[in-house]
Design an enzyme around this catalytic site. Structure first.
Site, PDB file in Angstrom:
ATOM      1  N   ASP A 136     -27.059 -14.137 -27.184  1.00  0.00           N
ATOM      2  CA  ASP A 136     -26.043 -14.722 -26.296  1.00  0.00           C
ATOM      3  C   ASP A 136     -26.681 -15.402 -25.091  1.00  0.00           C
ATOM      4  OD1 ASP A 136     -23.305 -15.108 -25.210  1.00  0.00           O
ATOM      5  OD2 ASP A 136     -24.050 -13.743 -23.684  1.00  0.00           O
ATOM      6  N   ARG A 147     -25.523 -23.897 -24.360  1.00  0.00           N
ATOM      7  CA  ARG A 147     -24.148 -24.411 -24.220  1.00  0.00           C
ATOM      8  C   ARG A 147     -23.954 -25.079 -22.871  1.00  0.00           C
ATOM      9  NH1 ARG A 147     -20.896 -19.254 -24.664  1.00  0.00           N
ATOM     10  NH2 ARG A 147     -19.178 -20.581 -24.006  1.00  0.00           N
ATOM     11  N   SER A 182     -19.390 -14.730 -27.232  1.00  0.00           N
ATOM     12  CA  SER A 182     -20.263 -14.414 -26.094  1.00  0.00           C
ATOM     13  C   SER A 182     -19.745 -13.192 -25.347  1.00  0.00           C
ATOM     14  CB  SER A 182     -20.336 -15.621 -25.155  1.00  0.00           C
ATOM     15  OG  SER A 182     -21.025 -15.296 -23.964  1.00  0.00           O
ATOM     16  N   LYS A 241     -21.394  -8.909 -25.892  1.00  0.00           N
ATOM     17  CA  LYS A 241     -21.898  -8.084 -24.775  1.00  0.00           C
ATOM     18  C   LYS A 241     -21.063  -6.819 -24.613  1.00  0.00           C
ATOM     19  CE  LYS A 241     -21.896 -11.404 -21.600  1.00  0.00           C
ATOM     20  NZ  LYS A 241     -21.788 -12.752 -22.182  1.00  0.00           N
ATOM     21  N   HIS A 253     -12.497  -6.118 -18.983  1.00  0.00           N
ATOM     22  CA  HIS A 253     -13.261  -7.348 -18.766  1.00  0.00           C
ATOM     23  C   HIS A 253     -12.326  -8.444 -18.274  1.00  0.00           C
ATOM     24  CE1 HIS A 253     -16.250 -10.499 -19.266  1.00  0.00           C
ATOM     25  NE2 HIS A 253     -15.294 -11.234 -19.805  1.00  0.00           N
TER      26      HIS A 253
END
Length: 430
Positions: free
Chosen positions: A159, A166, A181, A185, A80
C-alpha cells in the site's frame, strides 16, 4: 504483466492469481513503476468488481506483517475516518469506548493537506509517544483498553508503494484503490470489528454523497469478505466538526467532550460511532442502550479518567486535562470580524483547513514540520445569526498579523438571509 494491463484496459476481470502476481512483484521490485502506473490508470477508468477489490485488498494485506492481537482478551473494535477538517473524534472516542469495556486498538495516521491527523493532534500533548512497539501496543490495549499509535513495522508495504505512485499519476480518486488501501491497513491491524466514518461534503475527500456512498459500500463489502463486523456511516463535512481547527486547540475541545461539555456535533458523532462500536463488541443490545452506557461514562468522569490513563501510559503529561495551558500556546490571537449581518449559510470547509495549514498547523508535503499551537477557532456554525462587526473566528498564530489568513477565513464563511443546517449523519450502510 503486459497481459494483465491489457486485460484490465479492455474491461476484463482479473483473477486472484493475477492480482497476487502484481502485488508481490511490485512489492519485491520486479515490476517497474511504469507498468504499475499503466495498470492503476486502467483500474481508474475500468473499475474493479467486488471480488477483484477483495483479492487486491487481501494481497496488499499479506504483503507484509499482520498484527496478531489474539493475546488481547475480548472482541477488538476500531473506527476509521476518511478525514476532514476539525475531525478530532478518535481522541475522545477511544477512551470513552474503553471506559465502557471495549478493547480498542487504534492505528492512526498523520495529516496531509487540509485534513488533520490524529497522531499530530496527540503529539501536541507534551511527551505523548505515538510510536509504540507491537508489544507495547498489545500490552496497553490489554491493560488500559485502548492505544493510539502509528503503523508499526511492515504493515501493508504494498500500500505504501502504490499510494506514493497514485499520488503522482492522477489515480488517487479511484474507489477500488482507495478502498483496498484503507482496508488492507485496517485488516492488517488485527481488528474484529470496524466502524467507518466516511465523510461527504466540500471539506471531504469525497465531495458528493453519491461518491461517498460508493466508497462506503466498497469498504463494507471488503469487510464482509474478510469476515469482520463492519458498518459505515456517511457523515457531514460541509462545515468543520466542532469549533476548533489545529492540533492543541482540538485536544482542548476533545477534553471538553470528555468533561461532558463541548460542541454538540462532536459529542453527538462521538456517541453515535461509539454506540456502533459497543454493539460490535457485544457490550450492548441496541443503539439506544449503547448510547446510554456511553453517556453514563461521560457523566461520571470515568471516560475522562481513562483518557488520563491513556496519556500517562503513552508517556504524556496527563496534567493537560486539568490545566490546558500546559498545551502549546500560540503567541498571538487575531480576530476575524463580520462585515455584514445575516445568517451563516455555508462554509468553504477545505479552505478553512488550508488556512490552518498555511499557519503551520498542517503539512503541504510529507516531512513538513507542524506547529501544534496554531489554528483557528470558529465562533459560528451554519444556521447561526451574525451581526455586522461580530466575531466570526479567532486565528491563533505566531505572528501578530496574518492578513492573508484573515481574508481566507472571512471568505470561507458565507452569509445570507436563510440557512439549512446539514444533517450530521447522511446515511448508514451495512
Amino acid at each position: 504483466m503486459v497481459d494483465i494491463i491489457q486485460a484490465k484496459r479492455d474491461g476484463r476481470e482479473l483473477t486472484k492469481e493475477q492480482i497476487q502476481f502484481v502485488i508481490s512483484g511490485y512489492t519485491a521490485g520486479t515490476i517497474p513503476d511504469y507498468q504499475m502506473s499503466a495498470l492503476l490508470m486502467a483500474i481508474y477508468f475500468e473499475d474493479m468488481t467486488p471480488l477483484e477489490i477483495g483479492a487486491l485488498t487481501d494481497a496488499m494485506l499479506h504483503s507484509g506483517d499482520v498484527l496478531d492481537l489474539s493475546a488481547i482478551p475480548g472482541i477488538k473494535v476500531d473506527k476509521h475516518s476518511t478525514g476532514g477538517v476539525g475531525d478530532k473524534i478518535s481522541i475522545p472516542l477511544a477512551p470513552l469506548v474503553a471506559a465502557a469495556g471495549a478493547k480498542n486498538p487504534m492505528i492512526s495516521g498523520r495529516g496531509l493537506g487540509h485534513t488533520g491527523g490524529t497522531l499530530d493532534k496527540l503529539e501536541a500533548i507534551p511527551g505523548f509517544n505515538v510510536d509504540l512497539t507491537e508489544q507495547q501496543f498489545i500490552d496497553q490495549v490489554t491493560t488500559v483498553g485502548t492505544a493510539i499509535t502509528s503503523a508499526t513495522g511492515n504493515l501493508a508495504p504494498a500500500d505504501k508503494k502504490i499510494y506514493a505512485l497514485r499520488d503522482v499519476t492522477g489515480t488517487v480518486e479511484a474507489i477500488p484503490l482507495i478502498s483496498s488501501s484503507i482496508m488492507s491497513k485496517k485488516l492488517a491491524s488485527g481488528t474484529d470489528g470496524l466502524v467507518l466514518d466516511v465523510k461527504t461534503g466540500n471539506g471531504a475527500f469525497m465531495k458528493t454523497e453519491e461518491r461517498a456512498a460508493a466508497l462506503a459500500r466498497a469498504l463494507v463489502r471488503i469487510g464482509h469478505l474478510a469476515g469482520i463486523k463492519i458498518i459505515a456511516l456517511l457523515t457531514d463535512m460541509d462545515q468543520p466538526l466542532g469549533f476548533t481547527i489545529g492540533n492543541a486547540l482540538e485536544i482542548q475541545e476533545s477534553i471538553a467532550i470528555l468533561q461532558n461539555q463541548g460542541p454538540a456535533d462532536v459529542r453527538d458523532l462521538t456517541l453515535t460511532l461509539g454506540s456502533h462500536m459497543l454493539l460490535q463488541a457485544n457490550l450492548a443490545d441496541d443503539l439506544t442502550g449503547a448510547r446510554h452506557i456511553l453517556e453514563k461514562h461521560l457523566a461520571d468522569g470515568s471516560a475522562l479518567a481513562k483518557f488520563k490513563e491513556m496519556i500517562t501510559a503513552q508517556g504524556g503529561d496527563a496534567g493537560v486535562v486539568d490545566d490546558p495551558t500546559k498545551l502549546p500556546q500560540a503567541k498571538h490571537t487575531i480576530p476575524v470580524l463580520s462585515t455584514e449581518a445575516g445568517m451563516v449559510t455555508g462554509m468553504a470547509t477545505d479552505q478553512l483547513g488550508v488556512a490552518s495549514m498555511i499557519l503551520g498547523g498542517g503539512r503541504q508535503k510529507k516531512g513538513d514540520a507542524i506547529d501544534p499551537a496554531v489554528g483557528i477557532m470558529l465562533h459560528k456554525k451554519i444556521g447561526d445569526r451574525v451581526a455586522n462587526g461580530e466575531l466570526l473566528a479567532t486565528i491563533y498564530a505566531e505572528e501578530a498579523q496574518r492578513p492573508d489568513v484573515q481574508a481566507m477565513v472571512s471568505e470561507a464563511i458565507h452569509l445570507g438571509p436563510t440557512a439549512t443546517v446539514p444533517p450530521l449523519v447522511h446515511q448508514v450502510i451495512e
